[in-house]
Design a protein around this motif. Structure first.
Motif, PDB file in Angstrom:
ATOM      1  N   ALA A 183       8.976   7.162   1.709  1.00 58.87           N
ATOM      2  CA  ALA A 183       7.531   6.940   1.582  1.00 58.87           C
ATOM      3  C   ALA A 183       7.232   6.275   0.244  1.00 58.87           C
ATOM      4  CB  ALA A 183       6.780   8.260   1.691  1.00 58.87           C
ATOM      5  N   ILE A 184       6.328   5.318   0.274  1.00 52.92           N
ATOM      6  CA  ILE A 184       5.870   4.672  -0.962  1.00 52.92           C
ATOM      7  C   ILE A 184       4.709   5.497  -1.488  1.00 52.92           C
ATOM      8  CG2 ILE A 184       4.839   2.575  -1.929  1.00 52.92           C
ATOM      9  CD1 ILE A 184       6.414   1.009   0.215  1.00 52.92           C
ATOM     10  N   LYS A 185       4.887   6.057  -2.686  1.00 53.31           N
ATOM     11  CA  LYS A 185       3.948   7.051  -3.211  1.00 53.31           C
ATOM     12  C   LYS A 185       2.674   6.443  -3.772  1.00 53.31           C
ATOM     13  CE  LYS A 185       5.701  10.225  -5.832  1.00 53.31           C
ATOM     14  NZ  LYS A 185       6.489  10.838  -6.935  1.00 53.31           N
ATOM     15  N   THR A 220       8.982   5.839  -4.865  1.00 57.14           N
ATOM     16  CA  THR A 220       9.219   6.358  -3.515  1.00 57.14           C
ATOM     17  C   THR A 220       9.444   7.863  -3.526  1.00 57.14           C
ATOM     18  OG1 THR A 220      11.592   5.926  -3.697  1.00 57.14           O
ATOM     19  CG2 THR A 220      10.223   4.184  -2.732  1.00 57.14           C
ATOM     20  N   ALA A 221       9.354   8.427  -2.332  1.00 57.50           N
ATOM     21  CA  ALA A 221       9.662   9.845  -2.115  1.00 57.50           C
ATOM     22  C   ALA A 221      10.144   9.973  -0.675  1.00 57.50           C
ATOM     23  CB  ALA A 221       8.428  10.703  -2.367  1.00 57.50           C
ATOM     24  N   ILE A 222      10.609  11.145  -0.312  1.00 61.24           N
ATOM     25  CA  ILE A 222      11.055  11.390   1.057  1.00 61.24           C
ATOM     26  C   ILE A 222       9.984  12.210   1.765  1.00 61.24           C
ATOM     27  CG2 ILE A 222      12.870  12.300   2.537  1.00 61.24           C
ATOM     28  CD1 ILE A 222      13.692   9.951   0.741  1.00 61.24           C
ATOM     29  N   ASP A 223       9.538  11.708   2.900  1.00 55.06           N
ATOM     30  CA  ASP A 223       8.497  12.392   3.669  1.00 55.06           C
ATOM     31  C   ASP A 223       8.929  12.467   5.134  1.00 55.06           C
ATOM     32  OD1 ASP A 223       6.152  13.531   4.549  1.00 55.06           O
ATOM     33  OD2 ASP A 223       5.058  11.633   4.635  1.00 55.06           O
ATOM     34  N   PRO A 231       0.817  -1.219   0.000  1.00 49.89           N
ATOM     35  CA  PRO A 231       0.000   0.000   0.000  1.00 49.89           C
ATOM     36  C   PRO A 231       0.852   1.271   0.000  1.00 49.89           C
ATOM     37  CG  PRO A 231       0.147  -0.870   2.218  1.00 49.89           C
ATOM     38  CD  PRO A 231       0.899  -1.834   1.332  1.00 49.89           C
ATOM     39  N   GLU A 232       0.192   2.368  -0.295  1.00 53.19           N
ATOM     40  CA  GLU A 232       0.835   3.675  -0.140  1.00 53.19           C
ATOM     41  C   GLU A 232       1.102   3.877   1.351  1.00 53.19           C
ATOM     42  OE1 GLU A 232      -0.419   8.346  -0.811  1.00 53.19           O
ATOM     43  OE2 GLU A 232      -1.382   6.781  -2.008  1.00 53.19           O
ATOM     44  N   MET A 233       2.343   4.165   1.702  1.00 52.68           N
ATOM     45  CA  MET A 233       2.692   4.228   3.123  1.00 52.68           C
ATOM     46  C   MET A 233       4.010   4.959   3.330  1.00 52.68           C
ATOM     47  SD  MET A 233       3.962   0.230   3.509  1.00 52.68           S
ATOM     48  CE  MET A 233       4.515   0.360   5.190  1.00 52.68           C
ATOM     49  N   THR A 234       4.218   5.397   4.559  1.00 46.75           N
ATOM     50  CA  THR A 234       5.514   5.950   4.965  1.00 46.75           C
ATOM     51  C   THR A 234       6.238   4.874   5.756  1.00 46.75           C
ATOM     52  OG1 THR A 234       4.630   8.198   5.066  1.00 46.75           O
ATOM     53  CG2 THR A 234       6.685   7.773   6.238  1.00 46.75           C
ATOM     54  N   THR A 235       7.427   4.511   5.305  1.00 49.78           N
ATOM     55  CA  THR A 235       8.177   3.438   5.958  1.00 49.78           C
ATOM     56  C   THR A 235       8.997   3.993   7.125  1.00 49.78           C
ATOM     57  OG1 THR A 235      10.206   3.658   4.653  1.00 49.78           O
ATOM     58  CG2 THR A 235       8.399   2.397   3.674  1.00 49.78           C
ATOM     59  N   ASN A 236       9.689   3.103   7.800  1.00 43.52           N
ATOM     60  CA  ASN A 236      10.575   3.511   8.895  1.00 43.52           C
ATOM     61  C   ASN A 236      12.017   3.701   8.429  1.00 43.52           C
ATOM     62  OD1 ASN A 236       8.562   3.439  10.909  1.00 43.52           O
ATOM     63  ND2 ASN A 236       8.736   1.206  11.032  1.00 43.52           N
ATOM     64  N   PHE A 237      12.224   3.586   7.100  1.00 44.46           N
ATOM     65  CA  PHE A 237      13.589   3.659   6.582  1.00 44.46           C
ATOM     66  C   PHE A 237      13.986   5.105   6.276  1.00 44.46           C
ATOM     67  CE2 PHE A 237      11.973  -0.534   5.178  1.00 44.46           C
ATOM     68  CZ  PHE A 237      12.841  -1.337   5.905  1.00 44.46           C
ATOM     69  N   PRO A 238      15.164   5.513   6.732  1.00 46.21           N
ATOM     70  CA  PRO A 238      15.670   6.838   6.347  1.00 46.21           C
ATOM     71  C   PRO A 238      16.201   6.781   4.917  1.00 46.21           C
ATOM     72  CG  PRO A 238      17.287   5.700   7.691  1.00 46.21           C
ATOM     73  CD  PRO A 238      16.081   4.817   7.651  1.00 46.21           C
ATOM     74  N   PRO A 239      16.369   7.925   4.282  1.00 48.94           N
ATOM     75  CA  PRO A 239      16.934   7.934   2.925  1.00 48.94           C
ATOM     76  C   PRO A 239      18.289   7.230   2.911  1.00 48.94           C
ATOM     77  CG  PRO A 239      16.100  10.094   3.514  1.00 48.94           C
ATOM     78  CD  PRO A 239      16.052   9.274   4.765  1.00 48.94           C
ATOM     79  N   GLY A 240      18.474   6.377   1.918  1.00 48.25           N
ATOM     80  CA  GLY A 240      19.724   5.624   1.851  1.00 48.25           C
ATOM     81  C   GLY A 240      19.616   4.491   0.848  1.00 48.25           C
ATOM     82  N   PRO A 241      20.323   3.396   1.097  1.00 48.32           N
ATOM     83  CA  PRO A 241      20.357   2.271   0.143  1.00 48.32           C
ATOM     84  C   PRO A 241      18.982   1.675  -0.169  1.00 48.32           C
ATOM     85  CG  PRO A 241      22.048   2.014   1.831  1.00 48.32           C
ATOM     86  CD  PRO A 241      21.187   3.151   2.257  1.00 48.32           C
TER      87      PRO A 241
END
Length: 321
Positions: free
Chosen positions: A153-155, A145-148, A123-133
Motif C-alpha cells: 500500500a502507498i501510504k 509503502t506499507a503492507i495492507d 495517490p494514496e492507494m493499495t496496489t495489487n503487488f504482494p510484498p516483494g521486490p
C-alpha cells in the motif's frame, strides 16, 4: 519491396501517389503523430472511415508531392510540416476533422523522455503487488509503502513529476506498473487545406458554440456603440425611442412641465416626497420624545426637592415656634 528495385524509384512512386491523393481530395491535413506507438497508429487507421486516408510521410517527400500538385495555394501547406507527421486526405471539413480526432484521443502510459502535460500525482492507494521486490523499487522512487492485507500500500500521496518536466524512464516504469497513464495521445492537426484556404490548428479548433457566443457579443457591442453615437440603424431604433422617452420624462419632472402624458409621474413623485417627509417628521418626533421625558423627569425631581424643603421648614417651625 524487392532488393533489385531502385531505392529511389519507390520514392518517386510515393510522391506521385501522394500528389494524386491530394489533388483528388477536397481537404488535406497535416497531423502530428509524435508519441504514437505503432499499435495505436494502426488502431487509428482501422477506425478511419473509408473515404479518409492517413499516410505517415517524410517532410521532404511531402514537399515534393505538394510541388507536383496543381491546386491553388496548396504549396503553403508545407508551413505546418514539423516533426513526425502524417497526411490525412478526406472530404470532411477541417473543423469536423479536428473534432473527430479530438474525440478519439486516449490516455497512454509514458515510456520516458516525454514532457509531463500536468502534475503527475501518485495517490494514496493499495496496489495489487504482494510484498516483494516492488517494495524496494517504490522505496528507491521515494514512495512510502506499507503492507495492507497482503498487498503493498502507498501510504502517502506524492507529487511524482511536475508539469513541464521530462518523465524519467525509471519513473515511467513505476507509473506504468501502477496503471497511471499521464499522456493523452492521438492525431493532432497542425494545419489543413480546403478550397484554396489554409487553416491553422487555432482556427479549426474554434467550436460552433464559441462562434455563436462571439457573434452575440460583437452584436451587443455594436448596438451599444451605435446607441451612444446616435447612429441610426433599424436594430437600435426601438432602444433609442425608449431612451428618448426616459430622458423626456426626466426633463419634464425636473422642469415641472405637466401634461396628460406625464401627470401620473408627477402624482407618483408627490406621493414619494410626501412619504419621505412623513417618515422624516416621524423620526424627528421619536427623537424628541426622550428629551421631553427627560425634561418632565427633571421637573418632577425639582418639585419633589421643593416639597421636601417645605416639610423641613415646617418641622423646624414646630420645634422653635
Amino acid at each position: 519491396m524487392s532488393h533489385d528495385r531502385n531505392p529511389s524509384q519507390w520514392k518517386v512512386e510515393f510522391v506521385n501517389n501522394l500528389s494524386k491523393e491530394i489533388s483528388n481530395s477536397p481537404v488535406s491535413a497535416i497531423v502530428s503523430i509524435k508519441g504514437l506507438r505503432n499499435k495505436q497508429l494502426q488502431s487509428i487507421r482501422r477506425n478511419l472511415s473509408s473515404d479518409m486516408k492517413l499516410r505517415v510521410v517524410r517532410i521532404r517527400l511531402l514537399m515534393k508531392a505538394l510541388d507536383k500538385t496543381d491546386k491553388k495555394n496548396i504549396k503553403s501547406l508545407e508551413q505546418f510540416a514539423q516533426g513526425q507527421i502524417g497526411l490525412v486526405t478526406t472530404k470532411l471539413a477541417p473543423s469536423k476533422l479536428y473534432k473527430l480526432f479530438e474525440g478519439t484521443k486516449e490516455k497512454a502510459a509514458a515510456r520516458g523522455g516525454e514532457t509531463a502535460p500536468d502534475d503527475i500525482v501518485i495517490p494514496e492507494m493499495t496496489t495489487n503487488f504482494p510484498p516483494g521486490p516492488m517494495i524496494s523499487e517504490f522505496q528507491k522512487a521515494g514512495i512510502q509503502t506499507a503492507i495492507d492485507k497482503g498487498k503493498i500500500a502507498i501510504k502517502k500521496e506524492i507529487l511524482y513529476v511536475k508539469k513541464g518536466e521530462p518523465i524519467p524512464k525509471d519513473k515511467a516504469k513505476i507509473l506504468e506498473k501502477l496503471e497511471i497513464h499521464p499522456l493523452t495521445v492521438g492525431l493532432d492537426i497542425l494545419g489543413a487545406y480546403s478550397d484554396g484556404i489554409l487553416f491553422s490548428r487555432e482556427a479549426i479548433s474554434i467550436t460552433e458554440e464559441q462562434i455563436m457566443l462571439d457573434m452575440a457579443r460583437a452584436f451587443s457591442q455594436a448596438k451599444e456603440l451605435a446607441v451612444n453615437a446616435m447612429f441610426l440603424v433599424p436594430e437600435i431604433i426601438p432602444q433609442l425611442i425608449v431612451k428618448a422617452k426616459i430622458n423626456a420624462e426626466y426633463l419634464a419632472l425636473e422642469s415641472g412641465f405637466v401634461d396628460e402624458s406625464n401627470v401620473q409621474l408627477f402624482i407618483l413623485k408627490a406621493i414619494r416626497e410626501a412619504s419621505a417627509l412623513n417618515n422624516a417628521m416621524g423620526n424627528q418626533q421619536e427623537e424628541e420624545k426622550p428629551e421631553k421625558a427627560k425634561e418632565e423627569k427633571t421637573e418632577e425631581k425639582a418639585e419633589d426637592a421643593a416639597s421636601d424643603e417645605d416639610k423641613v421648614s415646617e418641622g423646624l417651625g414646630s420645634l422653635f415656634g
